[in-house]
Design an enzyme around this catalytic site. Structure first.
Site, PDB file in Angstrom:
ATOM      1  N   ASP A 417      55.728  24.813  70.177  1.00 27.11           N
ATOM      2  CA  ASP A 417      57.219  25.521  69.926  1.00 27.11           C
ATOM      3  C   ASP A 417      58.328  24.842  70.665  1.00 27.11           C
ATOM      4  OD1 ASP A 417      58.987  27.319  68.969  1.00 27.11           O
ATOM      5  OD2 ASP A 417      58.345  29.130  69.742  1.00 27.11           O
ATOM      6  N   GLU A 420      63.925  21.580  71.389  1.00 22.36           N
ATOM      7  CA  GLU A 420      65.121  21.141  70.868  1.00 22.36           C
ATOM      8  C   GLU A 420      66.140  20.951  71.930  1.00 22.36           C
ATOM      9  OE1 GLU A 420      63.020  23.518  68.005  1.00 22.36           O
ATOM     10  OE2 GLU A 420      63.539  23.794  69.885  1.00 22.36           O
ATOM     11  N   ASP A 483      62.699  30.256  62.978  1.00 21.30           N
ATOM     12  CA  ASP A 483      62.987  31.764  63.077  1.00 21.30           C
ATOM     13  C   ASP A 483      64.116  32.105  61.857  1.00 21.30           C
ATOM     14  OD1 ASP A 483      61.554  31.569  65.391  1.00 21.30           O
ATOM     15  OD2 ASP A 483      63.324  31.483  66.804  1.00 21.30           O
TER      16      ASP A 483
END
Length: 751
Positions: A417, A420, A483
């Site tokens: 995960d 970014e 998400d």
């Protein structure tokens, strides 16, 4: 980035210089270099106090021509750069002069440059037809008031031409009219931001363009100049590659050969994944109740995933199980694996200050630093978190060593995960350019984890569940859509993102079934189940609520069971498509444009796709089951009902929760497995070949190769329909059945 103020004027503080005429041209055996003045040279004095733009063109690979435009060549280049394993050059490249033009040819692609008159670049296909061109404003640089220097190029858009790709974008599927900046961001699925920014676009005219710059690339897709695709970088050099077709699948094959082909994920990863969800409460008893509940209800489960709170709060990541919640992690993993499950755990590349690893990494210099020499830290996500510096080989090995402990405990894969939110006011171990590293960081992160998995588990048994990526990231599957909300709108957003990513060279893609944020209405959950289980990879995951099907009613349990078993039956076919993605770069989930490039109606279709070459999937985005979808030419057969539909036509249908438009291509031969209990069964055993021979299709020949669990051919079947006979030959002694769907009265002969 926009430089102009309408058609006639420049924006305040902007000065642009355009390649105007060639002053010198040098032809090599496989490249050409042009020196272009930025104004007409009428007399010798015009050569003074004026820049030149250097334009270099070369063959990067067969059918791929690179163009590098440079203003000032002396700028320091600290990297990073995209790794281009397929940029081997080609001895087949040729240069020549034809009249008043110079040409560079590589395979089916030719670049033509006029040697006299106005400067311009033309890209031609194998038949000499124009694909695109850089006209009188197509090769340039601009300076702006704040001192910035931008290189930019413009490539012409043809009438009716549509542009696709540019990464996993949740904005409209057709990119015409959009401003798209390549800048990694954790922006969810309902904004213009993207987790996976890929500076590559695919044109409906059968070519692609890859901008070879890992930093911020700003695309104006028919938005500043409505007849041009403009791309710019704040730099002294801009390099781009034009990738030949002739078809869009050919473009992706060449592009992924250049930037790297996807690894083949293990067959077990195609089964159903179930997670703890994110902020929900769970321990081993909760996990066991979920796993046993799936078994009791007959829903096959392949992978169980532990999300963030398998570790202690404020300590992500320390890679240690929370001893209060999971006092016996090794024993727990062994107990879960006895139930036939693979195990995945959540990680990210950040080290919280409270983690014991913080002091260790800080002492060894393994974190990214500020220009003043301090460790870069902030509190957004984990308190006092630092960032592992993957440009440092020792830091990478240190990080991998912590993950190896988990693999030794029984973990099979990692959800990688984040990656970014990477700062630009920092100093990297290898002195990389912080602006270029912002997007590129995720590549080093996922590469480190994937290579560890391949080393410890073996090639072919490594799989990630990654959120962020840049060009080349397709080599480390699988990626998921991030998400999203728990709504029909977000379900459609997710699909748009997946289709765009597929047209950016990514072979495998998934999404959170039911949506991540919020709790889905049972109707949303049930519709999303069908969509999710007809994607390359399928995961039940949420944020603050569980995603076990019985939370959404008995019918949701039935839908989950039905479509999981269907996916398992489809595995001989689906894994064949996965092998094709691995070998050619053509994705498993295919936008309609890929398979039907000559049908203009497919260019804008963004609510359906092909799963592999022969299955049309149109998810239902409504509670009442109403769905509109497009059927290409021919007579297609509903896989679930056996009804036929003839195209080209738009269809309006109503489907229950146990159904959706799932159509088989005319003339397709589907290889279906007999084992519905798992995705990695013994497929060639009792295989069913389902031959779709609708009325009017006539004679045809199809060859179907069924892979084994390694991707190697396990059995090959040749199906020939001649008149009223369907003749099947096979290179295996294993038992198989042949079922003909469609025209009645056909005789089946096994030769």
């Amino acid at each position: 980035m926009k430089f102009t103020d309408g058609f006639w004027q420049m924006r305040d503080g902007v000065h642009a210089s355009y390649a105007t005429e060639i002053r010198d041209l040098q032809l090599g055996a496989d490249r050409l270099t042009a020196y272009a003045a930025v104004k007409r040279v009428e007399r010798r004095g015009d050569t003074l106090n004026a820049p030149l733009i250097t334009v270099e063109a070369y063959a990067a690979a067969e059918g791929v021509i690179g163009v590098r435009i440079t203003h000032l060549a002396g700028k320091r280049h600290p990297g990073p750069d995209f790794a281009l394993p397929g940029a081997t050059g080609t001895a087949a490249a040729t240069t020549r002069t034809v009249g008043r033009a110079a040409e560079l040819t590589s395979g089916p692609l030719t670049l033509r440059l006029p040697t006299e008159g106005a400067f311009g670049l033309e890209f031609l296909d194998a038949d000499g037809h124009l694909l695109t061109s850089a006209g009188h404003k197509g090769t340039a640089f601009a300076t702006v008031q704040d001192g910035g220097h931008h290189m930019f190029a413009q490539l012409a858009l043809g009438v009716g031409e549509t542009i696709h790709g540019l990464g996993e974008r949740f904005t409209p599927y057709v990119k015409n009219g959009q401003v798209v900046d390549m800048w990694q961001a954790d922006g969810g699925t309902s904004s213009e931001q993207a987790y996976k920014n890929i500076p590559f676009y695919l044109s409906s005219r059968g070519y692609g363009v890859f901008v070879n710059h890992p930093g911020k690339v700003s695309f104006e897709v028919g938005s500043e100049a409505v007849g041009q695709v403009q791309f710019s970088v704040e730099d002294q050099t801009l390099e781009y590659f034009v990738v030949a077709g002739p078809g869009p699948k050919d473009v992706l094959t060449r592009y992924t050969a250049l930037t790297g082909r996807p690894a083949l994920p293990p067959a077990w990863s195609f089964g159903l994944w179930l997670t703890t969800s994110f902020t929900t409460s769970y321990d081993e008893a909760t996990v066991t109740s979920f796993v046993d509940g799936m078994a009791e209800r007959g829903i096959p489960l392949s992978v169980f995933h532990f999300d963030c709170f398998w570790m202690r709060e404020y300590q992500w990541c320390d890679f240690e199980w929370d001893p209060k919640t999971f006092p016996d992690p090794v024993g727990m993993l062994a107990r879960l694996k006895e139930k036939g499950l693979k195990i995945c755990v959540w990680i990210n590349p950040y080290i919280a200050q409270k983690s014991p690893l913080y002091a260790e990494g800080a002492a060894k210099g393994y974190f990214v630093h500020t220009p003043g020499g301090d460790i870069w830290q902030w509190d957004r996500w984990q308190a006092g978190m630092a960032l592992v510096d993957f440009t440092n080989p020792e830091a990478t090995a240190w990080y991998q060593s912590k993950l190896k402990v988990l693999l030794d405990q029984g973990v099979d894969g990692f959800k990688t995960d984040f990656g970014e939110r990477i700062p630009t006011d920092v100093v990297w171990h290898d002195n990389a350019d912080p602006e270029r590293m912002h997007n590129y960081y995720t590549h080093l992160y996922n590469k480190a984890v994937f290579e560890l998995l391949e080393k410890e588990r073996g090639q072919g048994d490594a799989v990630l569940f990654a959120r962020s990526a840049t060009a080349g990231g397709q080599q480390f599957p699988v990626h998921w859509g991030g998400d999203c909300w728990s709504s029909f709108g977000a379900m459609a957003e997710s699909l748009r993102g997946g289709l765009s990513l597929s047209l950016s060279g990514f072979g495998f893609w998934s999404h959170d079934i039911g949506g991540f944020e919020g709790t889905p209405d049972p109707a949303v959950f049930k519709r999303w189940l069908a969509f999710g289980l007809l994607s390359s990879h399928s995961r039940l995951h949420g944020s603050s609520s569980y995603r076990v099907p019985w939370e959404f009613g008995d019918e949701a349990v039935d839908v989950a069971k039905q479509f999981t078993e269907l996916k398992h039956r489809l595995m001989p076919y689906l894994y064949g498509a996965a092998v094709e993605a691995h070998r050619t770069g053509v994705p498993t989930m295919r936008p309609m444009l890929l398979e039907f490039p000559d049908d203009p109606a497919t260019r804008t279709v963004d609510r359906q796709y092909l799963l592999g070459p022969d299955l049309l999937v149109a998810p239902v985005f409504s509670e009442d089951g109403q769905v509109d979808y497009y059927v290409p030419e021919g007579t297609w057969t509903h896989l679930l009902s056996g009804e036929t539909v003839t195209g080209p036509a738009w269809r309006h249908e109503v489907h229950g929760f146990d159904s959706l438009p799932l159509l088989v291509r005319p003339g397709a031969v589907l290889a279906l497995g007999a084992d519905t209990s798992r995705p990695d069964g013994d497929w060639p055993d009792n295989l069913e070949l389902r031959v779709h021979a609708p009325e009017g299709i006539g004679d045809f020949t199809r060859t179907v190769t069924v892979p084994d669990l390694t991707g190697a051919p396990a059995a090959t079947y040749k199906v020939v329909r001649e008149g009223n006979t369907v003749r099947v030959t096979a290179d295996t002694d294993r038992r198989y059945e042949v079922t003909v769907v469609g025209e009645s009265g056909l005789e089946v002969v096994k030769a």
